[in-house]
Design a protein around this motif. Structure first.
Motif, mmCIF file in Angstrom:
data_model
loop_
_atom_site.group_PDB
_atom_site.id
_atom_site.type_symbol
_atom_site.label_atom_id
_atom_site.label_comp_id
_atom_site.label_asym_id
_atom_site.label_seq_id
_atom_site.Cartn_x
_atom_site.Cartn_y
_atom_site.Cartn_z
ATOM 1 N N ALA A 253 0.819 -1.221 0.000
ATOM 2 C CA ALA A 253 0.000 0.000 0.000
ATOM 3 C C ALA A 253 0.851 1.269 0.000
ATOM 4 C CB ALA A 253 -0.946 0.010 1.194
ATOM 5 N N GLY A 254 1.809 1.303 -0.893
ATOM 6 C CA GLY A 254 2.618 2.507 -1.034
ATOM 7 C C GLY A 254 3.641 2.689 0.070
ATOM 8 N N LYS A 255 3.726 1.738 0.991
ATOM 9 C CA LYS A 255 4.744 1.834 2.036
ATOM 10 C C LYS A 255 5.676 0.638 1.931
ATOM 11 C CE LYS A 255 2.910 4.940 5.255
ATOM 12 N NZ LYS A 255 2.651 5.315 6.628
ATOM 13 N N ALA A 256 6.928 0.910 2.166
ATOM 14 C CA ALA A 256 7.889 -0.183 2.069
ATOM 15 C C ALA A 256 8.563 -0.393 3.410
ATOM 16 C CB ALA A 256 8.927 0.125 1.008
ATOM 17 N N ARG A 257 8.981 -1.601 3.634
ATOM 18 C CA ARG A 257 9.854 -1.878 4.772
ATOM 19 C C ARG A 257 11.253 -2.049 4.212
ATOM 20 N NH1 ARG A 257 7.702 -4.017 10.227
ATOM 21 N NH2 ARG A 257 5.847 -2.696 10.243
ATOM 22 N N ILE A 258 12.164 -1.360 4.822
ATOM 23 C CA ILE A 258 13.528 -1.403 4.313
ATOM 24 C C ILE A 258 14.457 -1.802 5.440
ATOM 25 C CG2 ILE A 258 15.408 -0.010 3.367
ATOM 26 C CD1 ILE A 258 12.547 1.661 2.516
ATOM 27 N N ASN A 259 15.258 -2.775 5.172
ATOM 28 C CA ASN A 259 16.213 -3.209 6.170
ATOM 29 C C ASN A 259 17.541 -2.489 5.951
ATOM 30 O OD1 ASN A 259 17.482 -4.604 8.185
ATOM 31 N ND2 ASN A 259 18.003 -6.341 6.855
ATOM 32 N N ALA A 260 17.925 -1.689 6.924
ATOM 33 C CA ALA A 260 19.191 -0.968 6.817
ATOM 34 C C ALA A 260 20.161 -1.544 7.842
ATOM 35 C CB ALA A 260 18.979 0.519 7.057
ATOM 36 N N ALA A 261 21.046 -2.385 7.371
ATOM 37 C CA ALA A 261 21.935 -3.113 8.274
ATOM 38 C C ALA A 261 22.817 -2.176 9.083
ATOM 39 C CB ALA A 261 22.793 -4.088 7.469
#
Ligand SMILES: Nc1ncnc2c1ncn2[C@@H]1O[C@H](COP(=O)(O)OP(=O)(O)OP(=O)(O)O)[C@@H](O)[C@H]1O
Ligand SMILES: [Mg+2]
Lengths: 370, 313
Positions: A253-261
């Protein structure tokens, strides 16, 4: 903006010096009466672009159209454009008055009118008492003001200003900035102002173009380029920012989850449609969008991260914290000091363990550049 | 004894350190600034003084061919005679006038030819510029005398120019070019042109290109830009080049002798004849001194102008 109301059109303009590409396929539309700023680091091609508009350099390819007229064959002295040179280019053998009046010398107007106009301009740049001086008898800032007045004298349709205020002190600079905005509003002159001072670009301009190595990275209003940068370069160039490499793990829904190590946390942020799971992206948060607190937030994994206050800079109206994350990375946090407290009663102090949190809407996702 | 020796050592040591300190403070500057003065003293003032002395002497059949006056009356009488010639004999003042006229006209032609050339060189880029500059200096690698002789071959009645013009039928009989003022002008303009070009080039090369751009940006055509900006800013170069041509051209001897007429000699010729044909050293010296005065006045005016210009700019 439609093509019709653009007053200056720059179409796919490229300028090469030998093999070196100084301006790389630049296209811009600037409308009448706009105060447009070109912002970029040293050597990125700002002056070269202006010189092409003024007619001192010929584009290697592409077209420039001003007021509906293709400038291809128009000589510099026939262009409806006046330029203020970065080096001022004041005539050393003429005094201030003659310098300012030079453009009017061959204009059809009476001597009285000419005098009147020059004295108006002298007042504008506050150089009345220096009218009889030669340029070498002026300070750097005074010379800059003479150059500005000389460029304004003919009230051209387009004014090109190459770093117009660089040598002025803060007060005079602000004053002149407002003066420029006044002139632009009163006379409807179209301004293109080159600067490498982003604050100046923000205050002056209705739109800003950000340049990097000959390429326009982004064009937009000050809010656009600050809050919604489209590239790492813009995000980094305008204001200060905390930027991490990340990988998109899911989009919903237009939102992303981003993993930033490197940050040691997951970002949740709005993304543009093109982004999909598995993409490598940059994620960024501006320092003033981050809250800092010793108490544990609701979520400790999404848009939140723990660290230790390494540095605390108190600047009166705000404070700058540098927080060291577990990964060793530093995050800058900027907070307004909206309460009056004793130093001893500070909520957050040196070496405190703190939680940093931010709103999902504050995080910026920057697609990897090709 | 040992005490004395010790004293003298210490005093010489302090002397040396004093000299050292003087050198460090401003001595070097004084020495460096003094060199040109020393040079002038040795090679200008001393010879000038000798010429002065001869100019107030009396011509005589002796070696050297003059008698230095030892009384006030004799001195006055000698001055009256020697300098009197210059006023009373038309040979001398027409010589001066002729020289000044030829030098002035040649200077104007050098300027008219040299300015566009200097401008072109200054505007050209890198490699081309070096080649053009080399071409300007190249003639100096051949003897001056040879180059003037070459002009005799070109300008003579049976010379190259006449032969070519006859061959292509522009003229029916050869033009008289040798032994005319025309030939003298050709020779002087040709020989002195580099002295006009080089200072002008140095001046125009330094001219900031953005100044002409600024003028054009403010609506001036290239021609107007030239008149408003380039020309006024190149005045120092014009003045320097003109001085370098005018001054030596006034005293020029070789060119008028080889290419010119005998009927209206330039002052250099008059001077030479006075020395070597008449062996009248006192009058010759008087001629030389007046020539020097004629040239010193414009040089001083030039210096004054330059100093003022620098003060203002
Ligand atoms: N005439 C020229 N010949 C060769 N290279 C040039 C020329 N003019 C500019 N350049 C190069 O083009 C690039 C862009 O120069 P430009 O003067 O447009 O930079 P700028 O953005 O105005 O920089 P600054 O903020 O330092 O003024 C630079 O790398 C410069 O070296
Ligand atoms: Mg520039």
């Amino acid at each position: 903006m439609t093509a019709d109301d653009s007053f200056i059109r720059i179409e796919n303009v490229t300028k090469k010096f030998g093999e070196f590409v100084a301006v790389d396929n630049v296209s811009l539309d600037i409308s009448k009466g706009e105060l447009f700023a070109l912002l970029g680091g040293s050597g990125c091609g700002k002056t070269t672009l202006l010189r092409m508009l003024a007619g001192f350099e010929t584009p290697t390819s592409g077209r420039i159209i001003i007021d509906g007229q293709d400038m291809g064959d128009v000589q510099p002295f026939n262009r409806p454009v006046n330029m203020m040179f970065q080096s001022y280019a004041l005539f050393p053998h003429m005094n201030v008055e003659k310098n300012i009046g030079y453009g009017l010398k061959h204009e059809a107007m009476s001597d009285g009118e000419r005098k009147q106009r020059v004295s108006e301009l002298l007042d504008l740049v506050q150089l009345g008492q220096f009218a009889a001086r030669k340029p070498h008898q002026l300070s750097g800032g005074q010379r800059q003001r003479v150059a500005l007045a000389r460029a304004l004298a003919k009230s051209p349709k387009v004014l090109l200003l190459d770093e117009p205020l660089g040598a002025l002190d803060k007060k005079l600079r602000e004053q002149t900035q407002f003066e420029l905005i006044n002139i632009q509003e009163e006379l409807g002159v179209t301004f293109i102002v080159v600067t490498h001072d982003q604050e100046e670009a923000m205050t002056l301009a209705s739109r800003i173009a950000i340049m990097d190595r000959g390429v326009i990275k982004q064009v937009g209003t000050p809010t656009d380029v600050y809050e919604f940068p489209t590239s790492r370069f813009t995000a980094d160039f305008i204001g200060s920012i905390n930027l991490f490499d990340g990988t998109v793990t899911s989009v919903k829904a237009g939102k992303a989850r981003i993993n930033a190590a490197k940050a040691g946390c997951t970002f949740e942020a709005p993304v543009s449609p093109g982004i999909k799971s598995g993409d490598a992206v940059g994620v960024a948060v501006r320092p003033e969008k981050i809250s800092i607190s010793r108490s544990r937030p609701k979520s400790t994994t999404v848009n939140a991260v723990q660290g230790e206050v390494l540095d605390l800079g108190y600047f009166g109206k705000d404070s700058l914290y540098r927080v060291k994350l577990e990964s060793g990375e530093l995050i800058r946090v900027n907070r307004v000091n909206d309460q009056r407290v004793e130093e001893a009663d500070r909520q957050v102090d040196w070496d405190d363990k703190v939680w940093l949190t931010w709103d999902a809407n504050s995080a910026i996702v920057l697609p990897e550049e090709p | 004894m040992s005490e004395l020796a010790g004293k003298s050592v210490s005093s010489s040591a302090t002397q040396r350190s004093g000299f050292q300190r003087w050198l460090n403070r401003n001595g070097w500057r004084k020495i460096v600034a003094g060199i040109p003065y020393f040079w002038l003293l040795l090679f200008f003032l001393a010879p000038f003084f000798i010429v002065m002395v001869i100019a107030v002497s009396e011509a005589a059949y002796s070696i050297p061919p003059f008698k230095i006056p030892f009384s006030w009356e004799a001195l006055q009488a000698n001055i009256a005679t020697n300098f009197g010639y210059l006023i009373n004999d038309s040979l001398y003042y027409t010589g001066y006038l002729n020289s000044l006229k030829i030098a002035a006209i040649s200077t104007v032609f050098c300027l008219l030819l040299g300015y566009p050339m200097a401008y072109g060189i200054a505007r050209s880029s890198g490699a081309t510029r070096n080649i053009l500059l080399l071409l300007v200096i190249l003639p100096f690698w051949t003897s001056f005398l040879l180059r003037i002789y070459a002009w005799i071959g070109l300008l003579g009645t049976n010379g190259t120019i006449n032969n070519v013009l006859l061959a292509i039928g522009i003229i029916d009989e050869p033009l008289q070019m040798m032994n005319t003022d025309f030939a003298v002008y050709i020779g002087i303009v040709y020989s002195y042109l580099p002295f006009m070009i080089l200072p002008l080039y140095a001046n125009l090369e330094r001219l900031d290109n953005t100044l002409t751009e600024a003028a054009m940006d403010l609506g001036s055509t290239p021609a107007r830009t030239f008149l408003d900006v380039t020309l006024p800013l190149s005045v120092p170069g014009i003045v320097a080049g003109s001085m370098l041509v005018f001054i030596p051209a006034t005293g020029e001897y070789v060119i008028p002798v080889l290419l010119g007429t005998g009927s209206s000699p330039m002052i250099g010729r008059v001077l030479f004849d006075e020395f070597f044909l008449n062996t009248d050293w006192p009058v010759a010296s008087a001629v030389a001194i007046v020539l020097l005065l004629l040239l010193v006045v414009p040089i001083m005016m030039f210096n004054h102008y330059q100093a003022r210009a620098e003060g203002v700019e």
